[in-house]
Design a protein around this motif. Structure first.
Motif, PDB file in Angstrom:
ATOM      1  N   ALA A  76       0.868  -1.178   0.000  1.00  0.00           N
ATOM      2  CA  ALA A  76       0.000   0.000   0.000  1.00  0.00           C
ATOM      3  C   ALA A  76       0.902   1.224   0.000  1.00  0.00           C
ATOM      4  CB  ALA A  76      -0.908   0.005   1.219  1.00  0.00           C
TER       5      ALA A  76
ATOM      6  N   TYR B 205      -6.912   5.892  -0.793  1.00  0.00           N
ATOM      7  CA  TYR B 205      -7.153   4.484  -1.115  1.00  0.00           C
ATOM      8  C   TYR B 205      -7.502   4.318  -2.589  1.00  0.00           C
ATOM      9  CZ  TYR B 205      -9.269  -0.145  -1.259  1.00  0.00           C
ATOM     10  OH  TYR B 205      -9.566  -1.439  -1.585  1.00  0.00           O
TER      11      TYR B 205
ATOM     12  N   GLN C 160      -8.700  -3.461   3.241  1.00  0.00           N
ATOM     13  CA  GLN C 160      -9.877  -3.002   3.982  1.00  0.00           C
ATOM     14  C   GLN C 160      -9.905  -3.588   5.385  1.00  0.00           C
ATOM     15  OE1 GLN C 160     -13.456  -3.693   1.691  1.00  0.00           O
ATOM     16  NE2 GLN C 160     -12.541  -2.878  -0.179  1.00  0.00           N
TER      17      GLN C 160
ATOM     18  N   ASN D  79      -5.145   2.759   4.156  1.00  0.00           N
ATOM     19  CA  ASN D  79      -5.372   3.647   3.027  1.00  0.00           C
ATOM     20  C   ASN D  79      -4.177   3.572   2.080  1.00  0.00           C
ATOM     21  OD1 ASN D  79      -7.906   4.722   3.858  1.00  0.00           O
ATOM     22  ND2 ASN D  79      -6.827   5.974   5.379  1.00  0.00           N
TER      23      ASN D  79
END
Length: 222
Positions: free
Chosen positions: A81, A86, A100, A105
Motif C-alpha cells: 500500500a 485508497y 480493507q 489507506n
C-alpha cells in the motif's frame, strides 16, 4: 484441461517444476494455454471457462481447491500500500479486501510492479507491506491464492502435489529472462522467492478461516 497461468514471479518455481515433471509434451502445454492477471482469471474460473488456476483466496472459499497456495509467512514484498488515498489494484481481489480488513489507506499495488517498487524504495517509508501487517496483527501467515479446479487432470494434480515437497532450482536462463522482463536482478528475484511458501498446512488453514470471517464482516458477500 485448460489451466490459466498467472505470469508473476511468485509462481515461477511452480511452473518450472510442472514443465519439468509432467510426463508428456502435450500435458506440458496446458499451463501455457491462458495467461492473465488474478482478478480476470477469477472471473473466467467462475464462468467455468478454465479448468484450473491459482484463484485469489477471497474467491476460493466455495471452490474445489488443493492444499497448494501462494503464501507469505511474514512480509511478502509484492503486495504493498503506497502513501495517499485508497485506490484498488484492478488486477487483484484478495489484496484489496486485505487492505480493507487492515484499515489501510493508499494505493494498492501487487505482483511484479509492487516488487520493483519495493526494491527501488525499500529504504523509504512510502509503503506498507500488507502481509507483514497481517502477521503483526494476527500472528498468522497470509494465503493470497489457492490452486483450485473445476475439472481435474489426475496427472497434473499429482505432479502439483509433489511440487511442495521439493525446493525448486530455477535454471539461470529462466532467471535471466524474468530479470530482463521485470528490470530486477536475478539476486533480487531469488531473495523475493525466499519469502514465498506454497504448502497449506494447519496454520495456513487457520489463516484462511480468519480471513474469510473478517472479509465477510468488512466486505459483505464475496
Amino acid at each position: 484441461m485448460i489451466f490459466a497461468k498467472i505470469d508473476f514471479i511468485n509462481l515461477l518455481p511452480f511452473y518450472v517444476y510442472i514443465k519439468k515433471n509432467l510426463p508428456s509434451s502435450r500435458q506440458k502445454q496446458i499451463i501455457e494455454y491462458k495467461k492473465s492477471y488474478p482478478s480476470k482469471i477469477n472471473k473466467k474460473f467462475k464462468k467455468r471457462q478454465i479448468d484450473g488456476a491459482f484463484i485469489s483466496s477471497i474467491k476460493s472459499k466455495n471452490c474445489t481447491c488443493s492444499d497448494i497456495g501462494i503464501i507469505a509467512q511474514n512480509e511478502v514484498l509484492s503486495v504493498l500500500a503506497l502513501k495517499g488515498e485508497y485506490q484498488k489494484d484492478f488486477q487483484s481481489d484478495t489484496s484489496n479486501v486485505l487492505a480493507q480488513i487492515l484499515n489501510i489507506n493508499g494505493e494498492i499495488i501487487i505482483g511484479d510492479k509492487a516488487l520493483i517498487y519495493y526494491f527501488q524504495n525499500k529504504e523509504s517509508n512510502d509503503f506498507k507491506d500488507l502481509a507483514a501487517l497481517w502477521n503483526k496483527e494476527y500472528k498468522l501467515p497470509f494465503v493470497f491464492a489457492r490452486l483450485c479446479f473445476n475439472k481435474y487432470d489426475e496427472t497434473f494434480l499429482k505432479t502439483s502435489e509433489k511440487f511442495v515437497q521439493y525446493k525448486v532450482k530455477i535454471p539461470q536462463y529462466i532467471l535471466k529472462k524474468y530479470a530482463k522482463r521485470s528490470g530486477l536482478s536475478s539476486k533480487q528475484i531469488l531473495f523475493y522467492l525466499e519469502k514465498i511458501t506454497y504448502s497449506i498446512n494447519h496454520k495456513e488453514k487457520l489463516a484462511l478461516k480468519k480471513f474469510f470471517i473478517l472479509a465477510k464482516e468488512n466486505n459483505g458477500n464475496f
